[in-house]
Enzyme design. Structure first.
Site, PDB file in Angstrom:
ATOM      1  N   LYS B  99      -5.884  -3.973  11.008  1.00 36.02           N
ATOM      2  CA  LYS B  99      -5.703  -3.099   9.858  1.00 36.02           C
ATOM      3  C   LYS B  99      -6.085  -3.944   8.657  1.00 36.02           C
ATOM      4  O   LYS B  99      -5.341  -4.831   8.235  1.00 36.02           O
ATOM      5  CB  LYS B  99      -4.247  -2.623   9.759  1.00 36.02           C
ATOM      6  N   GLY B 187       2.325   5.580   1.533  1.00 39.67           N
ATOM      7  CA  GLY B 187       2.693   6.471   0.434  1.00 39.67           C
ATOM      8  C   GLY B 187       3.455   7.726   0.817  1.00 39.67           C
ATOM      9  O   GLY B 187       3.927   8.431  -0.063  1.00 39.67           O
TER      10      GLY B 187
END
Lengths: 66, 256
Positions: B99, B187
């Site tokens: 990632k 988020g």
């Protein structure tokens, strides 16, 4: 000889290999990565990689993260 | 119905991916991840604590045989650092997955997309399966795919903010254009945010703080599991069109 290990300078016996260093620290080689002077050392080379005065060694593993 | 997420030949059982940071302890991490049903967990690469060798290891609680370990390059602000962390992660781990984060700003943790693009290109050439954390910019998403990204991971909102998907229309455009899986990363705050991402057609959602920062992380992990499944099913089912005025559900015929 003096080595910088994870940012801290410590005294080690001359002729210490990475395998020996990990064993002394009781670190299982399978779950870590080792870098000597910014160069990653492959696991199969831990036995033969001899450390020398002034080397900077980083031993990392996985921790919690997002 | 076979509806599995596949990235570069790797099959994923779950469309919910979870982080392992910010938990009270490893036991809570273990329980929350188990409740989430996720089979991918993200981890960070950090120095081994050489002074306290009794300290426990995350992987004693999160079994790499059971979960796919996805190392991140969190905390890296330069291409060089991101490459260094990714390469160390590959040596410490068991796969080529990364990632990829190249952070551009300390306060927002928004990605430095110029650096991200460069690092993606280099790591993809080295055989990494690069999953870049990017912003919700469709042009950037396309550039990353061209550079060799195996999926794109646009943010919903700043990392750890819990604000939910701030720009669903951009995510929709990214989805329309992308030839690789799209995973909303960062988020989201609660189950409905996750459902919205999945209803848009996202292939998966990656989250950490939304679970770890909940009052009851294990219960929230379970809520997230259901939200991903519900959102995915709703997307596949195809929602009804939105209308401004009412349409009666009961017939007029037969009324007294």
């Amino acid at each position: 000889m003096k080595l910088t290990l994870n940012g801290t300078i410590s005294e080690f016996q001359d002729g210490t290999t990475i395998a020996g260093l990990l064993e002394g620290l009781k670190i299982e080689p399978a779950r870590v990565a080792v870098e000597v002077n910014l160069e990653i050392i492959r696991k199969q080379d831990y036995q033969k990689c001899m450390l020398k005065e002034g080397d900077s060694i980083e031993i990392v593993n996985f921790v919690g993260g997002g | 119905m076979d509806d599995k997420l596949v990235i570069r030949g790797i099959e994923f059982k779950s469309r919910l991916w979870v982080g392992t940071g910010k938990y009270k302890d490893f036991e809570e991490t273990r329980r929350a991840i188990e409740a989430s049903g996720a089979d991918v967990v993200t981890v960070a690469v950090r120095r081994v604590n050489i002074f306290d060798r009794k300290s426990e290891n995350l992987l004693d609680y999160v079994d790499p045989k059971k979960y796919k370990i996805l190392p991140n390059t969190a905390g890296c602000y330069t291409v060089e650092d991101a490459l260094r962390y990714a390469r160390l992660a590959r040596e410490a781990g068991i796969s080529d997955l990364v990632k990829l984060e190249v952070i551009g700003d300390e306060k927002t943790l928004f990605p430095d997309v110029c650096g991200l693009l460069k690092a993606t290109e280099i790591l993809a050439k080295e055989g990494f399966i690069v999953l870049p954390y990017t912003n919700d910019d469709p042009v950037m998403a396309q550039r990353l795919v061209d550079a060799g990204a195996s999926a794109v991971m646009p943010l919903a909102a700043p990392i750890g903010s819990g604000l939910g998907i701030r720009n669903p229309y951009n995510i929709k455009i990214i989805l329309e254009q992308a030839k690789v899986p799209v995973i909303v990363d960062a988020g989201v705050g609660t189950a409905s945010d996750v459902a919205i991402a999945m209803e848009l057609g996202c292939d998966a959602v990656l989250l950490n703080t939304a679970i770890a920062g909940a009052k009851d992380p294990v219960a929230m992990a379970e809520a997230m599991k259901h939200a991903v499944i519900a959102g995915r099913l709703a997307y596949k089912a195809g929602r009804m069109p939105r209308k401004l005025y009412a349409t009666a559900s009961s017939p007029i015929e037969g009324m007294l």
